[in-house]
Write a protein that holds these residues in place. Structure first.
Motif, PDB file in Angstrom:
ATOM      1  N   THR A  24       0.828  -1.195   0.000  1.00  0.00           N
ATOM      2  CA  THR A  24       0.000   0.000   0.000  1.00  0.00           C
ATOM      3  C   THR A  24       0.868   1.253   0.000  1.00  0.00           C
ATOM      4  OG1 THR A  24      -1.734  -1.170   1.216  1.00  0.00           O
ATOM      5  CG2 THR A  24      -1.812   1.237   1.242  1.00  0.00           C
ATOM      6  N   VAL A  25       1.925   1.243   0.798  1.00  0.00           N
ATOM      7  CA  VAL A  25       2.833   2.391   0.856  1.00  0.00           C
ATOM      8  C   VAL A  25       3.498   2.623  -0.496  1.00  0.00           C
ATOM      9  CG1 VAL A  25       4.962   3.259   1.856  1.00  0.00           C
ATOM     10  CG2 VAL A  25       3.247   2.212   3.330  1.00  0.00           C
ATOM     11  N   ILE A  26       3.943   1.535  -1.115  1.00  0.00           N
ATOM     12  CA  ILE A  26       4.597   1.653  -2.416  1.00  0.00           C
ATOM     13  C   ILE A  26       3.621   2.200  -3.453  1.00  0.00           C
ATOM     14  CG2 ILE A  26       5.606   0.340  -4.309  1.00  0.00           C
ATOM     15  CD1 ILE A  26       6.810  -1.539  -2.232  1.00  0.00           C
ATOM     16  N   VAL A  41       2.341  10.726 -10.197  1.00  0.00           N
ATOM     17  CA  VAL A  41       2.018  10.854 -11.620  1.00  0.00           C
ATOM     18  C   VAL A  41       2.988  11.843 -12.249  1.00  0.00           C
ATOM     19  CG1 VAL A  41       0.295  11.597 -13.293  1.00  0.00           C
ATOM     20  CG2 VAL A  41      -0.409  10.279 -11.291  1.00  0.00           C
ATOM     21  N   SER A  42       3.622  11.432 -13.327  1.00  0.00           N
ATOM     22  CA  SER A  42       4.624  12.257 -13.999  1.00  0.00           C
ATOM     23  C   SER A  42       4.085  12.781 -15.319  1.00  0.00           C
ATOM     24  CB  SER A  42       5.902  11.446 -14.254  1.00  0.00           C
ATOM     25  OG  SER A  42       6.798  12.177 -15.070  1.00  0.00           O
ATOM     26  N   LYS A  43       4.241  14.077 -15.549  1.00  0.00           N
ATOM     27  CA  LYS A  43       3.814  14.664 -16.820  1.00  0.00           C
ATOM     28  C   LYS A  43       4.764  14.327 -17.949  1.00  0.00           C
ATOM     29  CE  LYS A  43       6.067  19.140 -15.908  1.00  0.00           C
ATOM     30  NZ  LYS A  43       5.841  20.602 -15.780  1.00  0.00           N
ATOM     31  N   TYR A  44       5.850  13.662 -17.629  1.00  0.00           N
ATOM     32  CA  TYR A  44       6.828  13.299 -18.660  1.00  0.00           C
ATOM     33  C   TYR A  44       6.569  11.904 -19.230  1.00  0.00           C
ATOM     34  CZ  TYR A  44       9.178  17.228 -16.446  1.00  0.00           C
ATOM     35  OH  TYR A  44       9.472  18.467 -15.914  1.00  0.00           O
ATOM     36  N   ILE A  45       5.642  11.162 -18.640  1.00  0.00           N
ATOM     37  CA  ILE A  45       5.268   9.834 -19.160  1.00  0.00           C
ATOM     38  C   ILE A  45       3.906   9.991 -19.832  1.00  0.00           C
ATOM     39  CG2 ILE A  45       4.874   7.408 -18.610  1.00  0.00           C
ATOM     40  CD1 ILE A  45       6.527   7.824 -16.066  1.00  0.00           C
ATOM     41  N   ILE A  46       3.916   9.993 -21.146  1.00  0.00           N
ATOM     42  CA  ILE A  46       2.731  10.344 -21.927  1.00  0.00           C
ATOM     43  C   ILE A  46       2.064   9.091 -22.494  1.00  0.00           C
ATOM     44  CG2 ILE A  46       1.845  11.806 -23.770  1.00  0.00           C
ATOM     45  CD1 ILE A  46       3.361  13.295 -21.548  1.00  0.00           C
ATOM     46  N   GLU A  83      13.195  22.563 -17.554  1.00  0.00           N
ATOM     47  CA  GLU A  83      12.927  21.297 -16.878  1.00  0.00           C
ATOM     48  C   GLU A  83      13.699  20.180 -17.570  1.00  0.00           C
ATOM     49  OE1 GLU A  83       8.726  20.689 -16.804  1.00  0.00           O
ATOM     50  OE2 GLU A  83       8.301  22.787 -16.325  1.00  0.00           O
ATOM     51  N   SER A  84      13.801  19.051 -16.897  1.00  0.00           N
ATOM     52  CA  SER A  84      14.464  17.902 -17.516  1.00  0.00           C
ATOM     53  C   SER A  84      13.935  16.622 -16.891  1.00  0.00           C
ATOM     54  CB  SER A  84      15.983  17.984 -17.319  1.00  0.00           C
ATOM     55  OG  SER A  84      16.311  17.914 -15.941  1.00  0.00           O
ATOM     56  N   PHE A  85      14.067  15.535 -17.639  1.00  0.00           N
ATOM     57  CA  PHE A  85      13.642  14.236 -17.135  1.00  0.00           C
ATOM     58  C   PHE A  85      14.499  13.154 -17.756  1.00  0.00           C
ATOM     59  CE2 PHE A  85      10.985  10.383 -17.226  1.00  0.00           C
ATOM     60  CZ  PHE A  85      10.748  10.254 -15.860  1.00  0.00           C
ATOM     61  N   ALA A  86      15.063  12.334 -16.908  1.00  0.00           N
ATOM     62  CA  ALA A  86      15.847  11.181 -17.359  1.00  0.00           C
ATOM     63  C   ALA A  86      15.122   9.926 -16.908  1.00  0.00           C
ATOM     64  CB  ALA A  86      17.253  11.230 -16.774  1.00  0.00           C
ATOM     65  N   PRO A  87      14.561   9.164 -17.835  1.00  0.00           N
ATOM     66  CA  PRO A  87      13.778   7.988 -17.434  1.00  0.00           C
ATOM     67  C   PRO A  87      14.662   6.878 -16.890  1.00  0.00           C
ATOM     68  CG  PRO A  87      14.065   8.020 -19.805  1.00  0.00           C
ATOM     69  CD  PRO A  87      14.632   9.319 -19.289  1.00  0.00           C
ATOM     70  N   GLY A  88      14.056   6.073 -16.022  1.00  0.00           N
ATOM     71  CA  GLY A  88      14.711   4.841 -15.622  1.00  0.00           C
ATOM     72  C   GLY A  88      14.696   3.873 -16.791  1.00  0.00           C
ATOM     73  N   PHE A  89      15.469   2.819 -16.683  1.00  0.00           N
ATOM     74  CA  PHE A  89      15.573   1.882 -17.804  1.00  0.00           C
ATOM     75  C   PHE A  89      14.403   0.911 -17.850  1.00  0.00           C
ATOM     76  CE2 PHE A  89      17.577  -1.912 -19.888  1.00  0.00           C
ATOM     77  CZ  PHE A  89      17.776  -1.319 -21.121  1.00  0.00           C
ATOM     78  N   LEU A 129       4.388   2.513 -15.505  1.00  0.00           N
ATOM     79  CA  LEU A 129       5.207   2.791 -14.322  1.00  0.00           C
ATOM     80  C   LEU A 129       6.694   2.800 -14.676  1.00  0.00           C
ATOM     81  CD1 LEU A 129       5.474   3.044 -11.173  1.00  0.00           C
ATOM     82  CD2 LEU A 129       5.609   0.526 -11.148  1.00  0.00           C
ATOM     83  N   ASP A 130       7.370   3.870 -14.281  1.00  0.00           N
ATOM     84  CA  ASP A 130       8.828   3.914 -14.300  1.00  0.00           C
ATOM     85  C   ASP A 130       9.272   3.223 -13.007  1.00  0.00           C
ATOM     86  OD1 ASP A 130      11.538   4.722 -13.791  1.00  0.00           O
ATOM     87  OD2 ASP A 130      11.300   6.364 -15.219  1.00  0.00           O
ATOM     88  N   ILE A 131       9.687   1.964 -13.132  1.00  0.00           N
ATOM     89  CA  ILE A 131       9.963   1.150 -11.952  1.00  0.00           C
ATOM     90  C   ILE A 131      11.096   1.737 -11.116  1.00  0.00           C
ATOM     91  CG2 ILE A 131      10.680  -1.138 -11.156  1.00  0.00           C
ATOM     92  CD1 ILE A 131       9.431  -2.283 -13.713  1.00  0.00           C
ATOM     93  N   ASN A 132      12.158   2.167 -11.755  1.00  0.00           N
ATOM     94  CA  ASN A 132      13.327   2.646 -11.026  1.00  0.00           C
ATOM     95  C   ASN A 132      13.044   3.906 -10.217  1.00  0.00           C
ATOM     96  OD1 ASN A 132      14.364   1.577 -13.962  1.00  0.00           O
ATOM     97  ND2 ASN A 132      15.607   0.763 -12.291  1.00  0.00           N
ATOM     98  N   GLN A 133      12.164   4.766 -10.741  1.00  0.00           N
ATOM     99  CA  GLN A 133      11.905   6.042 -10.080  1.00  0.00           C
ATOM    100  C   GLN A 133      10.551   6.109  -9.398  1.00  0.00           C
ATOM    101  OE1 GLN A 133      13.870   9.517 -12.131  1.00  0.00           O
ATOM    102  NE2 GLN A 133      13.329   8.313 -13.943  1.00  0.00           N
ATOM    103  N   ASN A 134       9.767   5.039  -9.507  1.00  0.00           N
ATOM    104  CA  ASN A 134       8.437   4.974  -8.894  1.00  0.00           C
ATOM    105  C   ASN A 134       7.534   6.126  -9.360  1.00  0.00           C
ATOM    106  OD1 ASN A 134       6.741   3.398  -7.293  1.00  0.00           O
ATOM    107  ND2 ASN A 134       6.976   4.746  -5.532  1.00  0.00           N
ATOM    108  N   LEU A 135       7.626   6.420 -10.654  1.00  0.00           N
ATOM    109  CA  LEU A 135       6.798   7.437 -11.279  1.00  0.00           C
ATOM    110  C   LEU A 135       5.846   6.757 -12.259  1.00  0.00           C
ATOM    111  CD1 LEU A 135       9.558  10.085 -12.065  1.00  0.00           C
ATOM    112  CD2 LEU A 135       7.913  10.139 -10.176  1.00  0.00           C
ATOM    113  N   ARG A 136       4.668   7.318 -12.414  1.00  0.00           N
ATOM    114  CA  ARG A 136       3.664   6.653 -13.247  1.00  0.00           C
ATOM    115  C   ARG A 136       2.942   7.637 -14.152  1.00  0.00           C
ATOM    116  NH1 ARG A 136      -1.776   5.393  -9.994  1.00  0.00           N
ATOM    117  NH2 ARG A 136      -2.542   5.892 -12.068  1.00  0.00           N
ATOM    118  N   SER A 137       2.242   7.062 -15.137  1.00  0.00           N
ATOM    119  CA  SER A 137       1.407   7.851 -16.041  1.00  0.00           C
ATOM    120  C   SER A 137       0.010   7.970 -15.451  1.00  0.00           C
ATOM    121  CB  SER A 137       1.315   7.161 -17.401  1.00  0.00           C
ATOM    122  OG  SER A 137       0.509   5.987 -17.300  1.00  0.00           O
ATOM    123  N   TYR A 138      -0.839   8.738 -16.129  1.00  0.00           N
ATOM    124  CA  TYR A 138      -2.261   8.718 -15.827  1.00  0.00           C
ATOM    125  C   TYR A 138      -2.838   7.373 -16.268  1.00  0.00           C
ATOM    126  CZ  TYR A 138      -2.136  13.744 -14.937  1.00  0.00           C
ATOM    127  OH  TYR A 138      -1.849  14.982 -14.425  1.00  0.00           O
TER     128      TYR A 138
END
Length: 263
Positions: free
Chosen positions: A13-15, A21-26, A53-59, A110-119
């Motif tokens: 649940t915490v994870i 939500v990242s505006k860089y994942i479209i 601004e800048s964004f470097a995605p996880g692999f 989901l960007d697994i490495n950075q725990n960022l996600r899309s809508y």
């Protein structure tokens, strides 16, 4: 065992709640058809309004079932255009291709490495049906001299029929003869232009032509249930809209066959 299970649930649940939500994942928020190409675009702004601004995605990226928070597909992002900047957007981009996954449902990337996600978005064969419905409904909202009550327009957009007063749409006079009652014509109906109260004959004709062409090319795509006052009358709602536009065009035609160009 019960304590371990509870701890595992709380950790999950915490994870899940910690994802941002990242505006860089479209993604395509209309959704994707099951057999269609499905690509999420990850962007890093280089030029333009957000160049600072800048964004470097996880692999490592994943397609996640939004209902169960289960990763159903994983893969890597791939540089688009060899990592070069796109001239039109000013972005450097990567693609996450999950086209092979075809199970209907609601998902996010989901960007697994950075725990960022899309809508969230849907995978289903009917993802464009609701979009098509509201595309047609825009013509209802643009109707001139037509009431939009809350039942169909919603409370925020409801209004009464406009421009039906003295010397308005039903009593139009030539612009250069405003005091000459003999020039009066009923030019009501039609659709307002995008951002003003003008009604352009040329544009109206284009709308009617495009709507007719859309219906002729695929008549089975259009239904009679778009939640409009004229829905469920036995005629597809797009045809009802075409008739509205045609009736206005007929009012614009002069006896010699010429057309009034603007109201």
């Amino acid at each position: 065992m019960r304590v371990l299970t509870t701890f595992t649930f709380l950790l999950m649940t915490v994870i899940t709640n910690g994802q941002t939500v990242s505006k860089y994942i479209i993604v395509d928020q209309f959704g994707y058809r099951t057999n269609s190409e499905k690509i999420a675009v990850v962007r890093d702004p280089l030029t333009g309004f957000d160049a600072s601004e800048s964004f470097a995605p996880g692999f490592n990226y994943a397609l996640v079932d939004a209902t169960t928070d289960t990763q159903v597909f994983t893969g890597n992002v791939v540089p688009w255009n060899s990592g070069n900047e796109d001239d039109s957007s000013g972005d450097r981009a990567w693609w996450f291709d999950f086209s092979s996954y075809q199970t209907p449902g609601t998902y996010y990337v989901l960007d697994i490495n950075q725990n960022l996600r899309s809508y969230e978005f849907s995978i289903a064969d009917d993802v464009y049906e609701e979009v098509l419905k509201h595309a047609v409904r825009t013509f209802f909202y643009q109707r001139a001299g037509y009431e939009k009550n809350a039942t169909y327009a919603g409370n925020d957009w409801a209004d009464s029929a406009s421009h039906l007063g003295n010397l308005q749409d039903t009593e139009c006079r030539k612009w250069d003869s405003p005091n000459d009652a003999s020039t009066e014509k009923d030019l009501s109906g039609g659709w307002y232009d995008a951002g003003d109260y003008n009604k352009y004959t040329h544009w109206t004709a284009n709308y009617v032509f495009d709507l007719l062409k859309a219906y002729i090319e695929n008549p089975n795509a259009w239904s009679d249930d778009y939640d409009l006052p004229y829905s469920n009358n036995g005629t597809p709602d797009i045809i009802d809209e075409i008739i509205w536009g045609m009736d206005h065009l007929l009012r614009l035609q002069e006896t010699n066959g010429s057309m009034i160009s603007i109201v």
